[in-house]
Design an enzyme around this catalytic site. Structure first.
Site, mmCIF file in Angstrom:
data_model
loop_
_atom_site.group_PDB
_atom_site.id
_atom_site.type_symbol
_atom_site.label_atom_id
_atom_site.label_comp_id
_atom_site.label_asym_id
_atom_site.label_seq_id
_atom_site.Cartn_x
_atom_site.Cartn_y
_atom_site.Cartn_z
ATOM 1 C CB ALA A 81 42.279 -8.047 35.681
ATOM 2 C CG ASN A 82 41.572 -5.528 40.541
ATOM 3 O OD1 ASN A 82 41.549 -4.823 39.547
ATOM 4 N ND2 ASN A 82 40.507 -5.738 41.302
ATOM 5 C CG HIS A 83 48.572 -6.628 38.947
ATOM 6 N ND1 HIS A 83 49.706 -7.409 38.841
ATOM 7 C CD2 HIS A 83 47.741 -7.057 37.965
ATOM 8 C CE1 HIS A 83 49.581 -8.254 37.838
ATOM 9 N NE2 HIS A 83 48.387 -8.057 37.276
ATOM 10 C CG LEU A 84 49.616 -5.835 45.675
ATOM 11 C CD1 LEU A 84 50.911 -6.256 46.360
ATOM 12 C CD2 LEU A 84 48.485 -5.715 46.694
ATOM 13 C CB ALA A 90 51.853 -3.358 40.205
#
Length: 221
Positions: A81-84, A90
């Site tokens: 689920a992580n984004h920049l 993002a």
């Protein structure tokens, strides 16, 4: 000795909404210890559906210990689920390929590592556990909590974001319980102590100390 086997899928007769979780898990990145149960208002198949964003390309794992109690609606948000967050945007351009396919060249999406749930942990109704969190042995997570950071052993936490409300026991007792690690005992010994495990810790710890002393004397005589 008559004790339910951890290999039993549905340990309660004629009730298929509570299962020993290790017996229904098929995802290679999820592991669950013996006697951990999951109770769901609809179907136990919801458990894996509620492990969100667990992708093989991220490589992270959900590890759950023994004798845990997991209520209906508990969710685990994994590293997929992580984004920049430090970049201008993002948005995951590279995911959509085409001329965007190289947008992540030389870069990686952030990962907080495996999510670890200790032994004898109670996860309350619709609690959410975020990526990379470790919840210590014996902890209690209140209903609707959103756990964003590690939880020390034998803590009671609640809220959004979840906060440590109080320790369950004093530091010395917690240390003793950690060292004893009753969840790793043979089931025969756990059964012997079952009535003490459901009582306050002083009597349990005293009984363990007394029995270990008697065993030591027996070996030395």
């Amino acid at each position: 000795m008559s004790v339910v086997s951890p290999a039993t899928v549905f340990p309660l007769a004629s009730y298929e909404r509570l299962c020993f979780l290790q017996n229904i898990i098929i995802h290679p990145q999820i592991s669950v210890g013996e006697y951990t149960y999951y109770d769901d208002f609809e179907t136990v198949e919801n458990f894996q559906r509620n492990v969100r964003y667990l992708f093989d390309i991220t490589g992270d794992r959900l590890v759950i210990g023994k004798f845990c109690m997991i209520a209906s609606g508990v969710e685990f948000i994994m590293n997929g689920a992580n984004h920049l967050t430090q970049s201008v945007s993002a948005y995951p351009f590279a995911v959509f390929g085409g001329d965007w396919v190289d947008a992540m060249a030389g870069k990686t999406y952030p990962s907080k590592g495996d999510t670890i749930i200790g032994h004898d942990v109670w996860l309350g109704y619709r609690a959410s556990i975020l990526p990379g969190v470790t919840i210590g042995n014996g902890s209690i997570i209140g209903a609707y909590s959103v756990v964003t950071r590690d939880v020390p052993p034998y803590s009671i936490v609640g809220g959004n974001p979840a906060q440590r409300l109080r320790p369950r026991f004093d530091e010395q007792t917690v240390e003793q319980l950690q060292n004893i690690a009753w969840w790793d005992w043979p089931v025969e010994r756990i059964t012997q102590y079952a009535s003490l495990l459901t009582g306050e810790p002083t009597a349990f710890l005293a009984a363990v100390q007394r029995d270990e002393l008697a065993t030591t004397k027996g070996f030395s005589s």
